[in-house]
Design a protein around this motif. Sequence first.
Motif, PDB file in Angstrom:
ATOM      1  N   ALA A  80      49.436 -15.115 -75.431  1.00 20.29           N
ATOM      2  CA  ALA A  80      49.237 -16.467 -74.902  1.00 20.29           C
ATOM      3  C   ALA A  80      48.045 -16.510 -73.959  1.00 20.29           C
ATOM      4  CB  ALA A  80      50.485 -16.926 -74.159  1.00 20.29           C
ATOM      5  N   PRO A  81      47.326 -17.629 -73.926  1.00 20.16           N
ATOM      6  CA  PRO A  81      46.263 -17.795 -72.925  1.00 20.16           C
ATOM      7  C   PRO A  81      46.871 -17.828 -71.525  1.00 20.16           C
ATOM      8  CG  PRO A  81      46.125 -19.484 -74.639  1.00 20.16           C
ATOM      9  CD  PRO A  81      47.450 -18.811 -74.798  1.00 20.16           C
ATOM     10  N   SER A  82      46.064 -17.569 -70.529  1.00 23.01           N
ATOM     11  CA  SER A  82      46.532 -17.631 -69.152  1.00 23.01           C
ATOM     12  C   SER A  82      46.750 -19.083 -68.737  1.00 23.01           C
ATOM     13  CB  SER A  82      45.500 -17.006 -68.214  1.00 23.01           C
ATOM     14  OG  SER A  82      44.310 -17.788 -68.190  1.00 23.01           O
ATOM     15  N   ALA A  83      47.540 -19.265 -67.695  1.00 21.48           N
ATOM     16  CA  ALA A  83      47.773 -20.616 -67.179  1.00 21.48           C
ATOM     17  C   ALA A  83      46.464 -21.249 -66.714  1.00 21.48           C
ATOM     18  CB  ALA A  83      48.785 -20.576 -66.043  1.00 21.48           C
ATOM     19  N   VAL A 120      54.732 -19.962 -71.495  1.00 20.80           N
ATOM     20  CA  VAL A 120      56.018 -19.942 -70.796  1.00 20.80           C
ATOM     21  C   VAL A 120      56.874 -18.795 -71.320  1.00 20.80           C
ATOM     22  CG1 VAL A 120      58.193 -21.187 -70.496  1.00 20.80           C
ATOM     23  CG2 VAL A 120      56.020 -22.395 -70.225  1.00 20.80           C
ATOM     24  N   ARG A 121      56.906 -18.619 -72.615  1.00 21.91           N
ATOM     25  CA  ARG A 121      57.765 -17.592 -73.212  1.00 21.91           C
ATOM     26  C   ARG A 121      57.311 -16.183 -72.826  1.00 21.91           C
ATOM     27  NH1 ARG A 121      58.083 -14.865 -78.298  1.00 21.91           N
ATOM     28  NH2 ARG A 121      60.248 -14.269 -78.724  1.00 21.91           N
ATOM     29  N   GLN A 122      56.002 -15.969 -72.689  1.00 19.21           N
ATOM     30  CA  GLN A 122      55.488 -14.627 -72.440  1.00 19.21           C
ATOM     31  C   GLN A 122      55.285 -14.309 -70.960  1.00 19.21           C
ATOM     32  OE1 GLN A 122      51.963 -14.007 -74.812  1.00 19.21           O
ATOM     33  NE2 GLN A 122      53.072 -14.129 -76.757  1.00 19.21           N
ATOM     34  N   ALA A 123      55.517 -15.277 -70.088  1.00 18.71           N
ATOM     35  CA  ALA A 123      55.323 -15.033 -68.656  1.00 18.71           C
ATOM     36  C   ALA A 123      56.235 -13.902 -68.178  1.00 18.71           C
ATOM     37  CB  ALA A 123      55.598 -16.307 -67.874  1.00 18.71           C
ATOM     38  N   GLN A 124      55.675 -12.993 -67.378  1.00 16.56           N
ATOM     39  CA  GLN A 124      56.411 -11.809 -66.936  1.00 16.56           C
ATOM     40  C   GLN A 124      56.956 -11.939 -65.517  1.00 16.56           C
ATOM     41  OE1 GLN A 124      56.983  -9.090 -68.987  1.00 16.56           O
ATOM     42  NE2 GLN A 124      56.059 -10.387 -70.577  1.00 16.56           N
ATOM     43  N   GLU A 156      54.158 -16.535 -62.314  1.00 19.93           N
ATOM     44  CA  GLU A 156      53.435 -16.789 -63.559  1.00 19.93           C
ATOM     45  C   GLU A 156      54.214 -17.771 -64.432  1.00 19.93           C
ATOM     46  OE1 GLU A 156      51.831 -14.220 -67.445  1.00 19.93           O
ATOM     47  OE2 GLU A 156      53.038 -13.263 -65.876  1.00 19.93           O
ATOM     48  N   TRP A 157      55.529 -17.584 -64.472  1.00 22.00           N
ATOM     49  CA  TRP A 157      56.396 -18.454 -65.278  1.00 22.00           C
ATOM     50  C   TRP A 157      56.372 -19.883 -64.751  1.00 22.00           C
ATOM     51  CZ3 TRP A 157      61.187 -20.920 -64.238  1.00 22.00           C
ATOM     52  CH2 TRP A 157      61.887 -21.360 -65.372  1.00 22.00           C
ATOM     53  N   ARG A 158      56.448 -20.041 -63.423  1.00 23.76           N
ATOM     54  CA  ARG A 158      56.417 -21.391 -62.848  1.00 23.76           C
ATOM     55  C   ARG A 158      55.072 -22.067 -63.094  1.00 23.76           C
ATOM     56  NH1 ARG A 158      59.343 -18.752 -58.715  1.00 23.76           N
ATOM     57  NH2 ARG A 158      57.448 -18.493 -57.475  1.00 23.76           N
ATOM     58  N   ALA A 159      53.984 -21.307 -62.985  1.00 28.03           N
ATOM     59  CA  ALA A 159      52.658 -21.883 -63.245  1.00 28.03           C
ATOM     60  C   ALA A 159      52.537 -22.342 -64.696  1.00 28.03           C
ATOM     61  CB  ALA A 159      51.570 -20.861 -62.924  1.00 28.03           C
ATOM     62  N   ALA A 160      53.080 -21.550 -65.612  1.00 30.40           N
ATOM     63  CA  ALA A 160      53.049 -21.933 -67.024  1.00 30.40           C
ATOM     64  C   ALA A 160      53.906 -23.165 -67.274  1.00 30.40           C
ATOM     65  CB  ALA A 160      53.522 -20.763 -67.883  1.00 30.40           C
ATOM     66  N   GLN A 167      61.499 -26.972 -63.561  1.00 31.49           N
ATOM     67  CA  GLN A 167      61.497 -25.520 -63.540  1.00 31.49           C
ATOM     68  C   GLN A 167      60.238 -24.948 -62.885  1.00 31.49           C
ATOM     69  OE1 GLN A 167      62.211 -24.730 -67.729  1.00 31.49           O
ATOM     70  NE2 GLN A 167      64.407 -24.507 -67.381  1.00 31.49           N
ATOM     71  N   SER A 168      59.158 -25.722 -62.887  1.00 32.28           N
ATOM     72  CA  SER A 168      57.925 -25.253 -62.249  1.00 32.28           C
ATOM     73  C   SER A 168      58.010 -25.289 -60.735  1.00 32.28           C
ATOM     74  CB  SER A 168      56.748 -26.128 -62.698  1.00 32.28           C
ATOM     75  OG  SER A 168      56.767 -27.396 -62.030  1.00 32.28           O
ATOM     76  N   ASP A 169      58.883 -26.160 -60.203  1.00 34.54           N
ATOM     77  CA  ASP A 169      59.001 -26.360 -58.758  1.00 34.54           C
ATOM     78  C   ASP A 169      57.680 -26.826 -58.150  1.00 34.54           C
ATOM     79  OD1 ASP A 169      60.691 -26.453 -56.564  1.00 34.54           O
ATOM     80  OD2 ASP A 169      60.109 -24.461 -55.848  1.00 34.54           O
TER      81      ASP A 169
END
Length: 416
Positions: free
Chosen positions: A113-116, A155-159, A163-167, A204-206
């Motif tokens: 995936a591309p970066s956020a 979102v799926r690949q965020a570790q 990173e997950w919230r940014a995605a 979910q991103s907050d």
Amino acid sequence: MSPDATPDPYVDPIRFGQRMQILREHRGMSRVVLAGLVGKSPSWVKRVENGQLQAPGIDTVMLIAEALRVRDLADLTGRPDMSVELFIGPGHPRLAAVRAAVDSYPLATSREAPSAAHLRARLEHAWARRHDAPNHREVIGELLPGLIEDAQLAVRQAQQPAEWRAAQAVLAEVYSLSQFFVAYQPDNSLLWRVAERGMVAAQQSDDPHAVGVAAWLMAQAHRDSGPGHYEAADAVTVEALRYLSPLLPDASDPVLAIAGALTFEAGYTAARRGDKGVAWGHWDRAREMAGRLPVGYFHPVTSFSRAIMGAHAVTVAVELHAGPESVRQAGRADSTTIPSRPRRARHRIEEARGFRLDGQPDVAIATLDKAYEAAPETIRYNGYAKSIILEEVESKVADRRRRAAELATKIGLLAA
């Protein structure tokens, strides 16, 4: 057929034809005008009404329903389980690709995936293209499938949690852009999927800005669904403002702008409900919030800014059915300060509604011509504009009828 089955109105052409004739005559519309609006001959209309031809296919039925300004399709077909919204536009050629992207999930792909940050840059480019382009639906319809797929994948690949919230924040805004494309097209369930997924991703991103944008669009989805959804629209708006209010003293421009847009949204719904004092009260508060923004600032999603408040005042007056006040506000608003072509076209349509309310149909048609010049795809998908044009195509004033017909031809309501 089972005796309990719903009768099929299409097997009874006389019944359909009679309904069509009753509705046409109720509108005071000639067979010639109806034929032009649906791309058929006057003799075809006569034969359907007389039962000499079977009821047409569903696509033509929908064209007839729109031309006759039918709100409930059952009035035309006799089928109680079918309804039609007058303000739905044609399906865009890129709608199928956008729908496919929304409905697919990249579960098995090995592509990285591309970066956020990369997605955010593409998203900013897409918003800029939308505001600049007269054919904005074509532009963003081309960009959206790739953006949706990549944002879902990110979102799926965020570790890591951050990173997950940014995605999720990027995905929420991608869904927001998607809602602009899907709105007023013939796929209401897709609109709600996009709005709801955007709201979930934002939560979910907050991210306060993402939450505010998603809430703003969710409130619009409710409001545009009719009076039965006004309370739901208000509930979303109130809850979002309650969430954002503690942040406003030190808020960034985007967060302050989305709070201002939500404040006006509450006024918009109040105006549609007919609550004059509440509507203008919210407009006043939104104007104060706009005054805290830099002079040249323009929110990329909502268009909220100092410049937009004049256009918002026209909308409030129009929704309150106040013709003279609509015209007065239109005279005070400066559309040239609105940098977004589709938003400028939307403002022209609201002005045209105001002139129509004030008994100035010639000015209304001229104003709709300006909307077409700004962004043809905006007027093509706007039911208010189409309603005004369809009314004036039947005008007894020859010059007005001619100009309305020319505009109807340009936006595809009449065959060339």
